[in-house]
Design a protein around this motif. Structure first.
Motif, PDB file in Angstrom:
ATOM      1  N   GLN A 143       0.742  -1.266  -0.156  1.00  0.00           N
ATOM      2  CA  GLN A 143       0.041  -0.181   0.084  1.00  0.00           C
ATOM      3  C   GLN A 143       0.804   1.160   0.031  1.00  0.00           C
ATOM      4  OE1 GLN A 143      -2.777   0.136   3.381  1.00  0.00           O
ATOM      5  NE2 GLN A 143      -3.510   2.050   2.904  1.00  0.00           N
ATOM      6  N   ALA A 144       0.771   1.966  -1.193  1.00  0.00           N
ATOM      7  CA  ALA A 144       1.735   3.218  -1.177  1.00  0.00           C
ATOM      8  C   ALA A 144       1.223   4.317  -0.119  1.00  0.00           C
ATOM      9  CB  ALA A 144       1.691   3.840  -2.628  1.00  0.00           C
ATOM     10  N   LEU A 145       2.037   4.680   0.717  1.00  0.00           N
ATOM     11  CA  LEU A 145       1.841   5.787   1.553  1.00  0.00           C
ATOM     12  C   LEU A 145       1.352   7.049   0.882  1.00  0.00           C
ATOM     13  CD1 LEU A 145       4.485   4.988   4.214  1.00  0.00           C
ATOM     14  CD2 LEU A 145       2.337   4.596   4.653  1.00  0.00           C
ATOM     15  N   PRO A 146       0.439   7.889   1.248  1.00  0.00           N
ATOM     16  CA  PRO A 146       0.174   9.213   0.637  1.00  0.00           C
ATOM     17  C   PRO A 146       1.657  10.123   0.687  1.00  0.00           C
ATOM     18  CG  PRO A 146      -1.540   8.676   2.281  1.00  0.00           C
ATOM     19  CD  PRO A 146      -0.135   7.623   2.617  1.00  0.00           C
ATOM     20  N   GLY A 147       1.727  10.573  -0.463  1.00  0.00           N
ATOM     21  CA  GLY A 147       3.023  11.419  -0.632  1.00  0.00           C
ATOM     22  C   GLY A 147       4.446  10.724  -0.726  1.00  0.00           C
TER      23      GLY A 147
END
Length: 313
Positions: free
Chosen positions: A298-302
């Motif tokens: 899950q890509a972290l925001p930013g």
């Protein structure tokens, strides 16, 4: 050096009294005194100084206290692992989590962990470096999901397994009169809410300013928790340095704006931080692996956002 030596020493160091330590351990004063003297003989160093006012712990004693606490914590983890292997007894995990992870992947990790170890006792703390490093040293935390780049002695003392890059921004409250500023000179005189501990992203930011000949903020309030920092920022004209992904997290994005000033912004990593040479318990290793899987999936925001802050040197 035996276990009863360390237990006696830690109680004396905690209570600053041999009599009180003996009472707490249900031992005679003579037994506690003997244990301390045997420790001093083995270490060839004084651990206590005695005076009419009582006892005081020497510098050597203070160093022993830190290591003895860690040793006792490791023995407790070994007992926990053995009980877990033999009987499935409940486990304990204490983890420090940086705010970006806390808001993003932590709920999923806790849900996954509960499915595999429903009886485990959990402690979650805010993972800013100022609190994480001493807690890892004394065994209060098993590991941390932290951000930042360590240097100096800290880099030799801790292991850091980078999982994802993390970019930072200058943030202000919505409607701030300088929200559209693009020059560092326009905002450097503002009040700043910063965590200035060594190795933090703020430390990297300040080093970048010095390296490029820019003036550092002078009006600084040192904050050691993100919650305090954020809440003061949205209720004042103070500025902060925070992960750029905060603007993508509800409700934070509705409370703040990014200031695109012409200064270099730090790029750090979110990763797993542990005390070097200290193995994790079975339960802590299980949770650490869950964090790895979630953060990779899950890509972290930013985390992969292009930098918009005009990182001019």
């Amino acid at each position: 050096m035996k276990d009863h030596h360390l237990r006696a020493w830690l109680k004396v160091a905690e209570l600053r009294s041999i009599r009180a330590a003996a009472r707490s351990l249900h031992l005679s004063q003579a037994a506690v005194t003997k244990a301390i003297k045997e420790l001093e003989t083995e270490l060839e160093a004084p651990l206590l100084t005695r005076s009419p006012k009582g006892i005081a712990v020497t510098e050597c004693g203070e160093h022993l206290t830190v290591r003895a606490r860690l040793a006792q914590a490791q023995l407790a983890l070994a007992r926990q692992d053995i009980r877990q292997l033999l009987s499935g007894a409940e486990a304990r995990v204490a983890v420090g989590v940086t705010p970006m992870v806390m808001l993003n992947v932590l709920p999923d990790v806790l849900n996954d962990f509960r499915q595999s170890m429903p009886a485990a006792r959990l402690k979650v703390s805010e993972g800013l470096l100022a609190a994480v490093l001493p807690a890892l040293r004394n065994g209060t935390l098993d590991f941390a999901l932290a951000s930042g780049v360590m240097g100096g002695d800290d880099g030799q003392e801790f292991d850091f397994e980078a999982l994802r890059p993390l970019e930072f921004m200058i943030a202000c409250r919505r409607g701030h009169p300088l929200a559209q500023a693009t020059r560092w000179e326009d905002i450097v005189g503002c009040e700043w809410l910063l965590n200035v501990s060594g190795g933090s992203h703020t430390d990297a930011f300040l080093q970048g300013l010095r390296a490029t000949g820019r003036k550092a903020p002078e009006r600084v309030i040192d904050c050691d928790t993100f919650a305090v920092m954020w809440n003061l920022m949205v209720r004042s004209d103070a500025l902060i340095i925070c992960p750029s992904g905060m603007l993508e997290v509800h409700p934070y994005g509705g409370e703040a704006s990014q200031i695109l000033a012409d200064v270099p912004m730090p790029v750090a990593s979110i990763g797993i931080m542990t005390l070097r040479g200290t193995p994790l318990s079975l339960a802590a290793a299980t949770m650490a692996d869950l964090f790895r899987r979630r953060i990779h999936r899950q890509a972290l925001p930013g985390a992969a956002a292009s930098r918009q802050s005009g990182g001019a040197a």
